[in-house]
Enzyme design. Sequence first.
Site, PDB file in Angstrom:
ATOM      1  N   GLY A  97      29.007  -1.264  15.166  1.00 36.14           N
ATOM      2  CA  GLY A  97      28.220  -2.227  15.924  1.00 36.14           C
ATOM      3  C   GLY A  97      27.386  -1.603  17.027  1.00 36.14           C
ATOM      4  N   SER A 114      27.585   0.988  11.531  1.00 34.50           N
ATOM      5  CA  SER A 114      26.117   0.940  11.622  1.00 34.50           C
ATOM      6  C   SER A 114      25.431   1.395  10.335  1.00 34.50           C
ATOM      7  CB  SER A 114      25.626   1.729  12.830  1.00 34.50           C
ATOM      8  OG  SER A 114      26.173   1.173  14.025  1.00 34.50           O
ATOM      9  N   GLU A 140      36.088   4.385   9.538  1.00 37.08           N
ATOM     10  CA  GLU A 140      35.194   3.705  10.472  1.00 37.08           C
ATOM     11  C   GLU A 140      35.342   4.308  11.861  1.00 37.08           C
ATOM     12  OE1 GLU A 140      34.100  -0.276   8.563  1.00 37.08           O
ATOM     13  OE2 GLU A 140      35.487  -0.629  10.188  1.00 37.08           O
ATOM     14  N   ASN A 192      31.779  -7.248   5.910  1.00 36.15           N
ATOM     15  CA  ASN A 192      32.725  -7.830   6.871  1.00 36.15           C
ATOM     16  C   ASN A 192      31.925  -8.733   7.807  1.00 36.15           C
ATOM     17  OD1 ASN A 192      34.607  -8.405   8.822  1.00 36.15           O
ATOM     18  ND2 ASN A 192      34.666  -6.330   9.677  1.00 36.15           N
ATOM     19  N   HIS A 213      41.419  -2.952  10.924  1.00 27.92           N
ATOM     20  CA  HIS A 213      40.080  -2.799  11.500  1.00 27.92           C
ATOM     21  C   HIS A 213      40.206  -2.447  12.986  1.00 27.92           C
ATOM     22  CE1 HIS A 213      36.027  -3.690  12.879  1.00 27.92           C
ATOM     23  NE2 HIS A 213      35.653  -3.575  11.616  1.00 27.92           N
ATOM     24  N   GLU A 231      38.679  -3.395  15.516  1.00 26.48           N
ATOM     25  CA  GLU A 231      38.643  -4.525  16.452  1.00 26.48           C
ATOM     26  C   GLU A 231      40.025  -5.180  16.557  1.00 26.48           C
ATOM     27  OE1 GLU A 231      35.232  -6.446  14.706  1.00 26.48           O
ATOM     28  OE2 GLU A 231      33.991  -4.790  15.399  1.00 26.48           O
ATOM     29  N   LYS A 251      33.005 -10.650  10.056  1.00 24.78           N
ATOM     30  CA  LYS A 251      33.658 -10.820  11.371  1.00 24.78           C
ATOM     31  C   LYS A 251      33.666 -12.307  11.755  1.00 24.78           C
ATOM     32  CE  LYS A 251      32.038  -6.243  12.511  1.00 24.78           C
ATOM     33  NZ  LYS A 251      32.004  -5.196  13.509  1.00 24.78           N
TER      34      LYS A 251
HETATM   35  C1  PEP Z   1      32.598  -3.054  10.683  1.00 16.16           C
HETATM   36  O1  PEP Z   1      32.862  -3.877  11.548  1.00 16.16           O
HETATM   37  O2  PEP Z   1      33.434  -2.815   9.772  1.00 16.16           O
HETATM   38  C2  PEP Z   1      31.302  -2.379  10.739  1.00 16.16           C
HETATM   39  C3  PEP Z   1      31.143  -1.296  10.030  1.00 16.16           C
HETATM   40  O3  PEP Z   1      30.372  -2.943  11.555  1.00 16.16           O
HETATM   41  P1  PEP Z   1      28.819  -2.503  11.690  1.00 16.16           P
HETATM   42  O4  PEP Z   1      28.297  -2.268  10.297  1.00 16.16           O
HETATM   43  O5  PEP Z   1      28.163  -3.697  12.345  1.00 16.16           O
HETATM   44  O6  PEP Z   1      28.790  -1.290  12.517  1.00 16.16           O
END
Ligand code: PEP
Length: 251
Positions: A174, A214, A168, A9, A96, A98, A11
């Site tokens: 992040g 992460s 998630e 992803n 997601h 976000e 973003k």
């Molecule tokens: C995500 O935004 O789906 C995600 C898992 O981000 P990150 O790997 O940066 O934590």
Amino acid sequence: MRKNIVAGNWKMNKTLQEGIHLAEELNNILKNKKVSCDIILAPPFTHLASIAQVVDPKLIKVAAQNCSDKEQGAYTGEVSAEMIKSTGASHVIIGHSERRQYYHETNEIIKNKITIALKTGLNPIFCFGELLAERESNRHFEVVKTQLHESLFALSPDDFSKIVLSYEPVWAIGTGKNASVEQAEEIHAFVRQELQKKYGQQVANDTTILYGGSCKPSNAKELFSSADVDGGLIGGASLVAADFMGIIESF
Ligand code: PEP
């Protein structure tokens, strides 16, 4: 049999030129490597058509990061599932955190997006997971269960079989602080149990459940070794070819 998947992803990162460059780089590496998972890239909307053209769909599939909850019409700035499909993309990330957090997407809005995506022939990658406060107050199972029930569980078994799930935990996205293998496995096993209750053992066994938050080359192998973790949805570490390949090669 369920598939292992590693999805990136991106973003709101990378210009069109940078995105094409990264997609070509990955495609070139993958041409000469045998890997044990499907690979999906989710660039911004503006890059979808170009990236779908430069990658070999047998090596890399393309996903949007979101779609409208409306089919078409006077919705300035929105991008429909049908438009996404017409770029050559096969998947769309929906729900997601976000989008939930910054754009106030509810389980109901997400349900509508899922319905439209499926009707259009896109495979949704449905994201769900709890906030830190919800985990700290021991409500993570209940939150996840509600997200699944309110956004997905009205689907027919046939439609449900086209969905990829991605757990998630919001506190891990992040932040550099991934869920432990035990925390991920506990939720993934719980979700599979919920699927079994609603759709039966076969669907529960066949559904791919990714972990996101992460995930990086140094922890992917351990996370993916869990019985119910079938790969990852990767944010930050999908922006550099070597890191993303490191995760892919964890399988
Ligand atoms: C995500 O935004 O789906 C995600 C898992 O981000 P990150 O790997 O940066 O934590």
